[in-house]
Design a protein around this motif. Sequence first.
Motif, PDB file in Angstrom:
ATOM      1  N   PRO A 179       0.810  -1.230   0.000  1.00  0.00           N
ATOM      2  CA  PRO A 179       0.000   0.000   0.000  1.00  0.00           C
ATOM      3  C   PRO A 179       0.840   1.275   0.000  1.00  0.00           C
ATOM      4  CG  PRO A 179      -0.845  -1.584   1.589  1.00  0.00           C
ATOM      5  CD  PRO A 179       0.476  -2.109   1.127  1.00  0.00           C
ATOM      6  N   VAL A 180       1.851   1.329   0.874  1.00  0.00           N
ATOM      7  CA  VAL A 180       2.686   2.525   0.983  1.00  0.00           C
ATOM      8  C   VAL A 180       4.148   2.114   0.989  1.00  0.00           C
ATOM      9  CG1 VAL A 180       3.306   4.525   2.381  1.00  0.00           C
ATOM     10  CG2 VAL A 180       0.921   3.803   2.247  1.00  0.00           C
ATOM     11  N   MET A 181       4.926   2.724   0.096  1.00  0.00           N
ATOM     12  CA  MET A 181       6.366   2.530   0.055  1.00  0.00           C
ATOM     13  C   MET A 181       7.021   3.900   0.181  1.00  0.00           C
ATOM     14  SD  MET A 181       6.358  -0.170  -3.123  1.00  0.00           S
ATOM     15  CE  MET A 181       5.119   0.782  -3.981  1.00  0.00           C
ATOM     16  N   TYR A 182       8.336   3.939   0.130  1.00  0.00           N
ATOM     17  CA  TYR A 182       9.050   5.199   0.295  1.00  0.00           C
ATOM     18  C   TYR A 182      10.048   5.337  -0.846  1.00  0.00           C
ATOM     19  CZ  TYR A 182       6.839   5.027   4.808  1.00  0.00           C
ATOM     20  OH  TYR A 182       5.896   4.957   5.788  1.00  0.00           O
ATOM     21  N   ARG A 183       9.871   6.392  -1.605  1.00  0.00           N
ATOM     22  CA  ARG A 183      10.743   6.605  -2.758  1.00  0.00           C
ATOM     23  C   ARG A 183      11.871   7.553  -2.369  1.00  0.00           C
ATOM     24  NH1 ARG A 183       8.948   7.772  -9.047  1.00  0.00           N
ATOM     25  NH2 ARG A 183      10.969   7.189  -9.939  1.00  0.00           N
ATOM     26  N   ALA A 184      13.069   7.166  -2.748  1.00  0.00           N
ATOM     27  CA  ALA A 184      14.251   7.986  -2.465  1.00  0.00           C
ATOM     28  C   ALA A 184      14.781   8.534  -3.787  1.00  0.00           C
ATOM     29  CB  ALA A 184      15.323   7.162  -1.762  1.00  0.00           C
ATOM     30  N   ILE A 185      14.731   9.849  -3.943  1.00  0.00           N
ATOM     31  CA  ILE A 185      15.332  10.525  -5.090  1.00  0.00           C
ATOM     32  C   ILE A 185      16.649  11.108  -4.599  1.00  0.00           C
ATOM     33  CG2 ILE A 185      15.033  12.291  -6.861  1.00  0.00           C
ATOM     34  CD1 ILE A 185      12.943  10.116  -7.009  1.00  0.00           C
ATOM     35  N   PHE A 186      17.740  10.803  -5.288  1.00  0.00           N
ATOM     36  CA  PHE A 186      19.019  11.322  -4.813  1.00  0.00           C
ATOM     37  C   PHE A 186      19.884  11.788  -5.971  1.00  0.00           C
ATOM     38  CE2 PHE A 186      19.342   6.723  -5.191  1.00  0.00           C
ATOM     39  CZ  PHE A 186      20.552   6.498  -5.826  1.00  0.00           C
ATOM     40  N   SER A 187      20.730  12.761  -5.640  1.00  0.00           N
ATOM     41  CA  SER A 187      21.677  13.326  -6.606  1.00  0.00           C
ATOM     42  C   SER A 187      23.083  12.906  -6.197  1.00  0.00           C
ATOM     43  CB  SER A 187      21.563  14.854  -6.616  1.00  0.00           C
ATOM     44  OG  SER A 187      22.617  15.422  -7.371  1.00  0.00           O
ATOM     45  N   PHE A 188      23.898  12.549  -7.188  1.00  0.00           N
ATOM     46  CA  PHE A 188      25.277  12.163  -6.883  1.00  0.00           C
ATOM     47  C   PHE A 188      26.222  12.752  -7.924  1.00  0.00           C
ATOM     48  CE2 PHE A 188      23.585   8.807  -9.571  1.00  0.00           C
ATOM     49  CZ  PHE A 188      24.619   8.491 -10.446  1.00  0.00           C
ATOM     50  N   THR A 189      27.462  12.887  -7.525  1.00  0.00           N
ATOM     51  CA  THR A 189      28.489  13.440  -8.413  1.00  0.00           C
ATOM     52  C   THR A 189      29.350  12.319  -8.991  1.00  0.00           C
ATOM     53  OG1 THR A 189      30.046  13.718  -6.582  1.00  0.00           O
ATOM     54  CG2 THR A 189      28.592  15.572  -7.080  1.00  0.00           C
ATOM     55  N   ARG A 220      35.390   6.502  -4.242  1.00  0.00           N
ATOM     56  CA  ARG A 220      35.652   7.916  -3.994  1.00  0.00           C
ATOM     57  C   ARG A 220      35.096   8.811  -5.111  1.00  0.00           C
ATOM     58  NH1 ARG A 220      41.769   9.843  -3.874  1.00  0.00           N
ATOM     59  NH2 ARG A 220      41.490   9.232  -6.047  1.00  0.00           N
ATOM     60  N   GLY A 221      35.101   8.354  -6.340  1.00  0.00           N
ATOM     61  CA  GLY A 221      34.679   9.186  -7.467  1.00  0.00           C
ATOM     62  C   GLY A 221      33.187   9.373  -7.588  1.00  0.00           C
ATOM     63  N   ILE A 222      32.414   8.666  -6.780  1.00  0.00           N
ATOM     64  CA  ILE A 222      30.950   8.804  -6.788  1.00  0.00           C
ATOM     65  C   ILE A 222      30.501   9.136  -5.374  1.00  0.00           C
ATOM     66  CG2 ILE A 222      28.766   7.591  -7.121  1.00  0.00           C
ATOM     67  CD1 ILE A 222      30.011   5.996  -9.326  1.00  0.00           C
ATOM     68  N   LYS A 223      29.738  10.231  -5.245  1.00  0.00           N
ATOM     69  CA  LYS A 223      29.303  10.647  -3.917  1.00  0.00           C
ATOM     70  C   LYS A 223      27.882  11.207  -3.993  1.00  0.00           C
ATOM     71  CE  LYS A 223      30.463  13.596   0.027  1.00  0.00           C
ATOM     72  NZ  LYS A 223      31.392  14.607   0.567  1.00  0.00           N
ATOM     73  N   ILE A 224      27.010  10.705  -3.117  1.00  0.00           N
ATOM     74  CA  ILE A 224      25.646  11.214  -3.028  1.00  0.00           C
ATOM     75  C   ILE A 224      25.683  12.517  -2.241  1.00  0.00           C
ATOM     76  CG2 ILE A 224      23.311  10.771  -2.187  1.00  0.00           C
ATOM     77  CD1 ILE A 224      23.871   7.787  -2.542  1.00  0.00           C
TER      78      ILE A 224
END
Length: 744
Positions: A428-438, A518-522
């Motif tokens: 019925p209810v879930m939680y969506r995570a939108i995130f930005s990373f470099t 190291r090259g990827i960071k949220i």
Amino acid sequence: MTEADYGHTVARRAIQEDFGLVPSVESFMPLPNIKPVQDHGVVEIMRGCPNGCRFCHAGIYYRPQRIKSKELIFAEIDRLVNEAGYREISLTSLSSADYPDIGGLLEELNQRYHAQNVSFQLPSLKVNSFTLPILEQLSEVRKSGLTFAVETPEEAWQLRLNKEVYAQHLVDIITEAKKRGWNKAKFYFMVGLPFPETDEKTEESVIVDFLLDIQEKTRIQCNVNVGTFIPKPHTPYQWVRQISPDESERKLTYIREHLPRGRFRVSTHDVSTSYLEGLLSRGDKRTSKIIYNAYKKGCRLDAWEDHLRNNLPLWEEAFSEADYDVKAEILRERAKDEELPWDSVSLGPAKNFYLKEWQKNEEETLTPKCAPNCDHRCGICNNKVSCRNKPDDLKNANNSCQTVYKTAQSQNDLISKQTTVHQICNIPVMYRAIFSFTKLSGGEFISHLGQIEMFNRAILKSDLPIIYTSGFNPLPRLEFASTLSLGVKSCDEIASTVLYDPVSEQNFMEKLNKNLVRGIKITRCYIFPVTNQRRRESLSSGLWGNIYEYHFFGEESRRVSDFFASDLAKPFVNDDSLCTFDGFGLKNDELRHFLMGNGRFSAVQHSTPQNSESVPESQSVLTAKLVFKQDRPFRNALEEFFGKKTYEFASIKKLQTLAKPDIIGWTAEMNATYNKTLETAKQTGTGNLYTVNAEYKKQILHPEDLVATQEAIPFFELYKRIASINAELIRQREEKFSPKTTGE
């Protein structure tokens, strides 16, 4: 080797007496940024093989059989899953199906790690050790390879090898495997074994007949691998002749030509390497001179086929320059009383043991499996080391094993997290995570597929309550807004996943960043509840485009204004292109006026000396806001204009990913009027569920209805709007189904 020089005349193999009783040496487990060829965790559950196949050098070398305790197996798997992030674990040994109660071990492992979507696989198996319970456990999470080492299907010849493969048992296993989702199986065979062939019965013909029969009965796709037997030292076959490359090619060609394509995929041994393999296998002290001579001629990296193919002429030269007939020496049969080059090395068994086994080969007689206090002693077991093939053999060591495991548990570095894995199924209810990373500091050189694998691995290591996909190969629900070209830096890549339970945004970022390279960071995250009342929109459906920064190199920067004056730039500067450019000093006044007049280029005013040998950095940077459909074409146009690949004249950095402002799918307003319409239809008896649903489906905005306009917004702004819609839908549902309170 002389006693005067070394104190002994025979070099004896050292044996790890406590294998399986003490923890293995811990390994460092980095997160790879390129998918390895063998990308799975490996746990050696047993050392040594009890079967004694007479062609097998490893069966002698790794004797005696020593099983590893379950406590140590669990401890090693815990590290591979929780520290390395593996979801596939191979339980390796020379014959893993001979581990005592292997079915029970697999069942325990599946129960323990099923919640983390970890699957287990066994290497190529002895057919008669493979059982239906083992098959059932292997198919619990995802399908691994189904591989059978047959060698030869002729029963009398199998007895010579000290091996049995019952064809009907193999058919039963494959038939059951097909019912459980397997659609192909791999088979290993060899040619060149010392069998009494006749004109009517040859190695190659019995292999072909066997496979055709198996395929006809099971209808499974057969991947067939056929190698050429190379006699090995310290085996009962150490005296036999090696077949020539011509003989081998004739046999392998027969197999390839008589197995129909489509139903069979056949790979065969490269016969051109046979002489070299034979030289390394049974060569004497003269071999070192040949190897050194080939090295001086340039032979390198010959384990790789492409290198070896180029180097074979050099090996041929080295053979021809030797002071004896190298090829004849490689192929010839050795006399049983002949002194062999490896007699000064002992793996444990005496030469007399190999002679007895050869005699049993001639008599087509089986030797029983290795066991403690057996009646066919080979000479390996003694007061220090012996065969351990039963759990009872570990009783004395179990206390120390459990101490090691409990200590690790208390330190919380090996304990299994026991994460509950949820698959999307009417939640019925879930939680969506939108995130930005470099993707910076080398992260720009990680491919998109490598990036997906890294995030999958990091998610498993992070212990976050991620929801997984359904099907035979469950994966984390993970998506990316776009695919970044290799070598392009980014300050704002957008991705999304779905959680079963809410977590704090800070905790989400910390757990994933801890397990990423190291090259990827949220850098930013937004988590909000979503309802199954509306279909989740994909990130790509909301993608408008991107803002890039182009840094042009040296003199190439002076030609950018010429590019914008060319026909190649017209699709990006006309009124309906939706693209804008900013921050570049142009020399061509007419072009600047044209572009500024159309609102497509905002130039920074610079006065550059005519004789300046360097271009100021501010005049070498172009900021481009590109709608998605013009992103790659713009880069292609630049490459065509400059006549080079992009990386040769500029570096690119993505500054921001932009979204369309429109929201697709079911909205709270639609839901409210929909419920009222249903209620009215129910009360008045007009209309029905199907007509109401059809009417409201027409009102839904679908992804294909979205058209990019001049307006673009940050992704997080779009999803905050979507979050408010979900929140209102959840509130409406709770209000509708909450218990009604009545006054007294």
